[in-house]
Write a protein that holds these residues in place. Structure first.
Motif, PDB file in Angstrom:
ATOM      1  N   LEU A  53       0.843  -1.203   0.000  1.00 36.65           N
ATOM      2  CA  LEU A  53       0.000   0.000   0.000  1.00 36.65           C
ATOM      3  C   LEU A  53       0.881   1.256   0.000  1.00 36.65           C
ATOM      4  CD1 LEU A  53      -2.731   1.613   0.642  1.00 36.65           C
ATOM      5  CD2 LEU A  53      -2.187   1.220   3.044  1.00 36.65           C
ATOM      6  N   LEU A  54       1.895   1.259   0.853  1.00 35.84           N
ATOM      7  CA  LEU A  54       2.774   2.429   0.955  1.00 35.84           C
ATOM      8  C   LEU A  54       3.657   2.579  -0.278  1.00 35.84           C
ATOM      9  CD1 LEU A  54       3.605   2.075   4.751  1.00 35.84           C
ATOM     10  CD2 LEU A  54       2.342   3.963   3.690  1.00 35.84           C
ATOM     11  N   GLU A  55       4.076   1.447  -0.857  1.00 42.50           N
ATOM     12  CA  GLU A  55       4.862   1.499  -2.102  1.00 42.50           C
ATOM     13  C   GLU A  55       4.027   2.096  -3.233  1.00 42.50           C
ATOM     14  OE1 GLU A  55       7.593  -2.530  -1.342  1.00 42.50           O
ATOM     15  OE2 GLU A  55       5.957  -2.563  -2.824  1.00 42.50           O
ATOM     16  N   LEU A  56       2.778   1.642  -3.344  1.00 44.78           N
ATOM     17  CA  LEU A  56       1.897   2.156  -4.401  1.00 44.78           C
ATOM     18  C   LEU A  56       1.644   3.646  -4.210  1.00 44.78           C
ATOM     19  CD1 LEU A  56      -0.601  -0.845  -4.565  1.00 44.78           C
ATOM     20  CD2 LEU A  56       0.828  -0.034  -6.474  1.00 44.78           C
ATOM     21  N   CYS A  57       1.446   4.047  -2.943  1.00 42.42           N
ATOM     22  CA  CYS A  57       1.216   5.468  -2.634  1.00 42.42           C
ATOM     23  C   CYS A  57       2.424   6.297  -3.068  1.00 42.42           C
ATOM     24  CB  CYS A  57       0.942   5.624  -1.144  1.00 42.42           C
ATOM     25  SG  CYS A  57       0.813   7.339  -0.611  1.00 42.42           S
ATOM     26  N   ALA A  58       3.632   5.817  -2.708  1.00 46.30           N
ATOM     27  CA  ALA A  58       4.856   6.554  -3.050  1.00 46.30           C
ATOM     28  C   ALA A  58       5.066   6.616  -4.562  1.00 46.30           C
ATOM     29  CB  ALA A  58       6.063   5.886  -2.380  1.00 46.30           C
ATOM     30  N   ALA A  59       4.588   5.581  -5.265  1.00 43.30           N
ATOM     31  CA  ALA A  59       4.755   5.540  -6.727  1.00 43.30           C
ATOM     32  C   ALA A  59       3.683   6.371  -7.438  1.00 43.30           C
ATOM     33  CB  ALA A  59       4.711   4.094  -7.211  1.00 43.30           C
ATOM     34  N   GLY A  60       2.756   6.962  -6.664  1.00 41.83           N
ATOM     35  CA  GLY A  60       1.761   7.852  -7.268  1.00 41.83           C
ATOM     36  C   GLY A  60       0.479   7.163  -7.698  1.00 41.83           C
ATOM     37  N   ASP A  61       0.273   5.913  -7.240  1.00 36.83           N
ATOM     38  CA  ASP A  61      -0.956   5.196  -7.595  1.00 36.83           C
ATOM     39  C   ASP A  61      -2.177   5.972  -7.085  1.00 36.83           C
ATOM     40  OD1 ASP A  61      -2.216   2.407  -8.389  1.00 36.83           O
ATOM     41  OD2 ASP A  61      -3.121   3.004  -6.469  1.00 36.83           O
ATOM     42  N   ALA A  62      -3.102   6.313  -7.995  1.00 36.16           N
ATOM     43  CA  ALA A  62      -4.221   7.191  -7.655  1.00 36.16           C
ATOM     44  C   ALA A  62      -5.140   6.573  -6.608  1.00 36.16           C
ATOM     45  CB  ALA A  62      -5.013   7.544  -8.914  1.00 36.16           C
ATOM     46  N   ALA A  63      -5.429   5.277  -6.732  1.00 35.58           N
ATOM     47  CA  ALA A  63      -6.358   4.632  -5.789  1.00 35.58           C
ATOM     48  C   ALA A  63      -5.735   4.566  -4.392  1.00 35.58           C
ATOM     49  CB  ALA A  63      -6.723   3.240  -6.283  1.00 35.58           C
ATOM     50  N   ALA A  64      -4.447   4.206  -4.329  1.00 38.15           N
ATOM     51  CA  ALA A  64      -3.774   4.120  -3.020  1.00 38.15           C
ATOM     52  C   ALA A  64      -3.766   5.492  -2.349  1.00 38.15           C
ATOM     53  CB  ALA A  64      -2.349   3.601  -3.194  1.00 38.15           C
ATOM     54  N   GLN A  65      -3.445   6.528  -3.136  1.00 39.96           N
ATOM     55  CA  GLN A  65      -3.392   7.876  -2.559  1.00 39.96           C
ATOM     56  C   GLN A  65      -4.776   8.345  -2.127  1.00 39.96           C
ATOM     57  OE1 GLN A  65      -1.187  10.664  -4.952  1.00 39.96           O
ATOM     58  NE2 GLN A  65       0.759   9.661  -4.433  1.00 39.96           N
ATOM     59  N   ARG A  66      -5.779   8.023  -2.922  1.00 38.67           N
ATOM     60  CA  ARG A  66      -7.147   8.446  -2.596  1.00 38.67           C
ATOM     61  C   ARG A  66      -7.604   7.806  -1.273  1.00 38.67           C
ATOM     62  NH1 ARG A  66     -12.221  10.848  -4.089  1.00 38.67           N
ATOM     63  NH2 ARG A  66     -13.273  10.483  -2.116  1.00 38.67           N
ATOM     64  N   LEU A  67      -7.323   6.502  -1.125  1.00 38.55           N
ATOM     65  CA  LEU A  67      -7.764   5.793   0.071  1.00 38.55           C
ATOM     66  C   LEU A  67      -7.028   6.290   1.314  1.00 38.55           C
ATOM     67  CD1 LEU A  67      -8.172   2.216  -1.449  1.00 38.55           C
ATOM     68  CD2 LEU A  67      -9.992   3.687  -0.550  1.00 38.55           C
ATOM     69  N   ILE A  68      -5.730   6.603   1.167  1.00 45.52           N
ATOM     70  CA  ILE A  68      -4.971   7.127   2.319  1.00 45.52           C
ATOM     71  C   ILE A  68      -5.470   8.536   2.664  1.00 45.52           C
ATOM     72  CG2 ILE A  68      -2.682   7.914   3.072  1.00 45.52           C
ATOM     73  CD1 ILE A  68      -1.519   5.451   1.647  1.00 45.52           C
ATOM     74  N   ALA A  69      -5.811   9.321   1.650  1.00 45.18           N
ATOM     75  CA  ALA A  69      -6.369  10.659   1.897  1.00 45.18           C
ATOM     76  C   ALA A  69      -7.714  10.560   2.614  1.00 45.18           C
ATOM     77  CB  ALA A  69      -6.511  11.428   0.584  1.00 45.18           C
TER      78      ALA A  69
END
Ligand SMILES: [Zn+2]
Length: 404
Positions: free
Chosen positions: A296-312
């Motif tokens: 999850l954190l790797e995807l967020c750091a790589a700019g994955d839109a869904a991962a970032q949206r869910l963390i936001a």
């Protein structure tokens, strides 16, 4: 009915109380002249001289010529500065996570001399966990070339509320094998050393206060966002426990009416929507594959839109709880730690945005919302810091030995 346990070693006499004030001042300041100590503690110069003399004789405090930090001037010679002797003893820290065990040994200036880490089963029994910790203690002491007899105390962190009256680990589905165990007494028996147990988020708060994002502050809220969500509250520079030891359980603040059922039995707790498990599970569903917290954190750091949206989204839910907390406590900083804090501003900005919108303006103006800087070692460093905070007992007993 809870029986209030008198904390062993609490210092009652005036002399001991004054000595504790001097030691506390040195712990906070590091180095100070006798004149500065008199000003900080409000004690007379002659009382300070007597106390410092005792501490020097006992080898607990050292003296050196130096520059006063308050710019004191003395005709012809610099003031004699005193500081706690960092080699006067050692501290041990033990941090149990739901998937790891960390142990470290440090001197009294918080310098870590040796440290060990291992993964550990989630549902291990208390006995199994404490056996592993005892092995690690032997290992780090050997690695540091340190004698057991020099350890003044052990700080131990557990991801569960600790009952302040009985010392028992309270109900927790994170460490089910520990519920009802007096972990401090059990660990103390196994190690042959005094042990203090503290909730892990409280230790994170203490560590960030002593050497992290909250250094120099006194009104601090620390929130650990990992597989569970817990909080540590510091007011007037001291940890706040509440009457039963559960103060700071922000993870069980209700943020979604009729939301998912929480492990505490309620619905819609913050933990059910913003813990790493909850966020990773939502991403797993959308991707049709298992997503771990690390992924999850790797995807967020790589700019994955869904991962970032869910963390936001998680950040916005945390923001609702933090805004209420700011209105109630008016802290000067809120520090986010735990696994999810590695997402940085992706998590922090939505928290700030909701706090700005929901909290009263005076509370918003006062508060800084930041990530912790100690990362996954925060709880371990907090366990070491706990020993220094609880070290009066050691100083008192050592002085009594000297006097005998
Ligand atoms: Zn809950």
């Amino acid at each position: 009915m809870a029986v209030v346990r008198r904390r062993s070693g609490s210092l009652t006499s005036l002399r001991e109380g004054n000595r504790k004030r001097v030691i506390d001042a040195l712990r906070r300041r590091g180095v100070a002249s006798r004149a500065e100590l008199a000003r900080i503690t409000g004690l007379s110069r002659s009382t300070i001289s007597t106390i410092v003399g005792d501490l020097v004789d006992a080898g607990l405090v050292g003296e050196a010529d130096g520059q006063s930090t308050e710019g004191e001037t003395h005709a012809g010679r610099p003031p004699v500065m005193v500081s706690l002797n960092s080699s006067a003893g050692l501290a041990l820290g033990i941090d149990f996570g739901h998937r790891h065990l960390r142990v470290a040994v440090s001197d009294l200036s918080h310098t870590v001399l040796a440290e060990a880490w291992r993964e550990m089963d989630v549902d291990h029994s208390a006995g199994h966990g404490l056996d592993a910790a005892a092995d690690f203690v032997d290992q780090v002491l050997e690695e540091a070339g340190a004698e057991r007899s020099r350890v003044i105390g052990v700080g131990m962190g557990l991801p569960a509320p600790i009952d302040r009256a009985t010392g028992a680990v309270q109900d927790s589905s994170i460490l089910p094998g520990w519920v009802g165990v007096d972990a401090a007494a059990d660990a103390s028996r196994r190690l042959g050393m005094p042990v203090e147990v503290e909730n892990d988020a409280n230790l994170g708060a203490l560590a960030e206060l002593v050497s992290g994002s909250a250094a120099g502050r006194s009104e601090v809220v620390y929130i650990k966002v990992s597989s569970g969500i817990g909080g540590g509250l510091i007011s007037g520079g001291r940890l706040q426990h509440g009457v039963a030891g559960t103060a700071g359980e922000i993870g069980h603040t209700v943020v979604v009416d009729g939301g998912p059922v929480c492990r505490c039995g309620n619905r819609g707790c913050l933990e059910t929507v913003a813990s790493t498990g909850a966020v990773a599970e939502l991403l797993s569903t959308s991707r049709g594959e298992y997503v771990s917290t690390r992924r999850l954190l790797e995807l967020c750091a790589a700019g994955d839109a869904a991962a970032q949206r869910l963390i936001a989204d998680a950040g916005r839910a945390i923001g609702v709880a933090v805004a209420n907390l700011c209105n109630l406590l008016n802290p000067e900083c809120v520090i986010l730690g735990g696994d999810l804090s590695a997402a940085g501003d992706v998590l922090l900005e939505p928290v700030r945005e909701v706090v700005r919108r929901n909290a009263i303006p005076s509370a918003v103006e006062a508060v800084e919302i930041a990530a912790g800087i100690l990362g996954e070692r925060a709880e371990l460093l907090g366990a070491l810091a706990l020993v220094m905070h609880e070290s009066d007992r050691f100083f008192a007993s050592q002085l009594d030995r000297e006097a005998a």
